[in-house]
Design a protein around this motif. Sequence first.
Motif, PDB file in Angstrom:
ATOM      1  N   ARG A 233       0.913  -1.180   0.019  1.00 14.58           N
ATOM      2  CA  ARG A 233      -0.016  -0.112   0.060  1.00 14.58           C
ATOM      3  C   ARG A 233       0.958   1.221   0.036  1.00 14.58           C
ATOM      4  O   ARG A 233       0.414   2.166  -0.604  1.00 14.58           O
ATOM      5  CB  ARG A 233      -0.905   0.068   1.197  1.00 14.58           C
ATOM      6  N   ILE A 234       1.875   1.157   0.569  1.00 18.49           N
ATOM      7  CA  ILE A 234       2.796   2.209   0.615  1.00 18.49           C
ATOM      8  C   ILE A 234       3.535   2.754  -0.662  1.00 18.49           C
ATOM      9  O   ILE A 234       4.256   2.175  -1.352  1.00 18.49           O
ATOM     10  CB  ILE A 234       4.169   2.056   1.652  1.00 18.49           C
ATOM     11  N   GLN A 235       3.245   3.997  -1.055  1.00 21.11           N
ATOM     12  CA  GLN A 235       3.291   4.783  -2.193  1.00 21.11           C
ATOM     13  C   GLN A 235       4.497   5.724  -2.075  1.00 21.11           C
ATOM     14  O   GLN A 235       5.294   6.300  -2.857  1.00 21.11           O
ATOM     15  CB  GLN A 235       2.141   5.089  -3.294  1.00 21.11           C
ATOM     16  N   ILE A 243       3.702   6.014   6.450  1.00 23.74           N
ATOM     17  CA  ILE A 243       4.173   4.632   6.286  1.00 23.74           C
ATOM     18  C   ILE A 243       3.512   3.755   7.268  1.00 23.74           C
ATOM     19  O   ILE A 243       2.689   2.773   6.849  1.00 23.74           O
ATOM     20  CB  ILE A 243       5.820   4.564   6.370  1.00 23.74           C
ATOM     21  N   TRP A 244       3.535   4.142   8.428  1.00 22.24           N
ATOM     22  CA  TRP A 244       2.780   3.307   9.641  1.00 22.24           C
ATOM     23  C   TRP A 244       1.196   3.113   9.188  1.00 22.24           C
ATOM     24  O   TRP A 244       0.531   2.193   9.527  1.00 22.24           O
ATOM     25  CB  TRP A 244       3.050   3.836  10.933  1.00 22.24           C
ATOM     26  N   ALA A 245       0.708   4.202   8.766  1.00 21.78           N
ATOM     27  CA  ALA A 245      -0.702   4.342   8.521  1.00 21.78           C
ATOM     28  C   ALA A 245      -1.168   3.259   7.403  1.00 21.78           C
ATOM     29  O   ALA A 245      -2.058   2.588   7.499  1.00 21.78           O
ATOM     30  CB  ALA A 245      -1.203   5.550   8.135  1.00 21.78           C
ATOM     31  N   GLY A 291      -3.888  10.598   0.371  1.00 19.93           N
ATOM     32  CA  GLY A 291      -3.783  10.870  -1.118  1.00 19.93           C
ATOM     33  C   GLY A 291      -2.597  10.445  -1.781  1.00 19.93           C
ATOM     34  O   GLY A 291      -2.693   9.758  -2.779  1.00 19.93           O
ATOM     35  N   ILE A 292      -1.425  10.805  -1.427  1.00 18.31           N
ATOM     36  CA  ILE A 292      -0.163  10.602  -2.064  1.00 18.31           C
ATOM     37  C   ILE A 292       0.088   8.937  -2.076  1.00 18.31           C
ATOM     38  O   ILE A 292       0.720   8.366  -2.920  1.00 18.31           O
ATOM     39  CB  ILE A 292       1.083  11.055  -1.504  1.00 18.31           C
ATOM     40  N   ASN A 293      -0.430   8.248  -0.929  1.00 24.05           N
ATOM     41  CA  ASN A 293      -0.411   6.709  -1.119  1.00 24.05           C
ATOM     42  C   ASN A 293      -1.386   6.048  -2.082  1.00 24.05           C
ATOM     43  O   ASN A 293      -1.243   5.040  -2.267  1.00 24.05           O
ATOM     44  CB  ASN A 293      -0.386   6.339   0.191  1.00 24.05           C
ATOM     45  N   LYS A 294      -2.180   6.762  -2.597  1.00 25.38           N
ATOM     46  CA  LYS A 294      -2.979   6.572  -3.916  1.00 25.38           C
ATOM     47  C   LYS A 294      -2.695   6.791  -5.132  1.00 25.38           C
ATOM     48  O   LYS A 294      -3.204   6.780  -6.066  1.00 25.38           O
ATOM     49  CB  LYS A 294      -4.604   7.035  -3.498  1.00 25.38           C
TER      50      LYS A 294
END
Length: 371
Positions: A233-235, A243-245, A291-294
């Motif tokens: 999931r981490i982008q 990152i932990w989220a 958002g940025i992880n998507k």
Amino acid sequence: MKKIALEFINLIENSGYKAYIVGGFVRDFLMKKESYDIDITTNATPKEIQKIFSSVTVKRPINDEDNYGSVRVVYKNIIFEVTTFRKELEYLDNRHPSRIFYVDDLETDLKRRDFTINAICMDKNSNIIDPLQGKLDIQNKIIRTIAPSEASFKDDALRILRAIRFMVTLNFKFHPDIIIAIKKTKQYLKNISYERKKIELDKIFASPYAKRGIEIIKELELEEALDLKNLDRIQDYTDLIGIWAMINSDSYRFTRHEKELIKKVNIVYEMDNLDPKVLYKYGLYVNILAGINKGINKKRIIKAYSNLPIKSKSDIKVTAKEICHLLNKQPSYFLQDIYRQLEDLILTGKLENENDILLTYIQKNFKEISG
């Protein structure tokens, strides 16, 4: 810092003992990096160190070998971790030696440490003492264990994460033996406390090379042993909480504030992070992390947030006093309902945030609650 550290070991030497700066401070000094991690190794016992520094603050006083021969001394506002030369017997829990005993030989003490780059010493005259060739490994940017890697990681499995941490934070590479050994010993990470693992993982995730660290964790298949899920999931790799989220693990402990942030990020991860209502309710930071992880460009989220007509209830241009006066009512729960409706209408562009316009709207739509 170095001047005070040399002064500190000279005080020990002037009392008839041997003392050296060892570990991260010396490593960083050779790499011309700032360091605040000062470890001292000496043949003085903890009790003797307490006598030498009886006039300064001693933290975690040690009576015998139960705490592995270490004592913390605060000298001129700097914390020194002072450890007596020692030899360690068999490790029983993949973390702690079953017993230690003091020795009077520096090299014996250095050989029980983790990596060659952390076993370099500096004496009271600033001379570098490097019997295990850690300086050469620094020059070659190599992480190498002192003992055979498999035995080293089996003794203390936390060294696996430390190896990754040093590789990432120093931008070094592993000696080939380390990669083979990690694959053979990774299951022992399950025996390490989550608290200790999180300390190392935080340093990896907070590094400028966090992406590389996470890729190595995945390549070495450490997710199960570390109980790390959702690494794919981490982008974005620029924010520790972000990152932990994405990992969203229940196994690791966080502060109340961190827990709240992680929860919010996971909530808005399922939402539209450019939606005015979502941006208003959860704020810029949380929406950026989600958002940025998507794959949503950070600048788009910032622009959408900056274009909000209001960013908090206090931005609404009508006061509770004005509303109560207009409706001839004492302050009560009805104010929440009015403000909630105003927020929705303003954010969706259906109502302009101007005092006279808002008062006209309230008078027209809330006549039934007027006194």
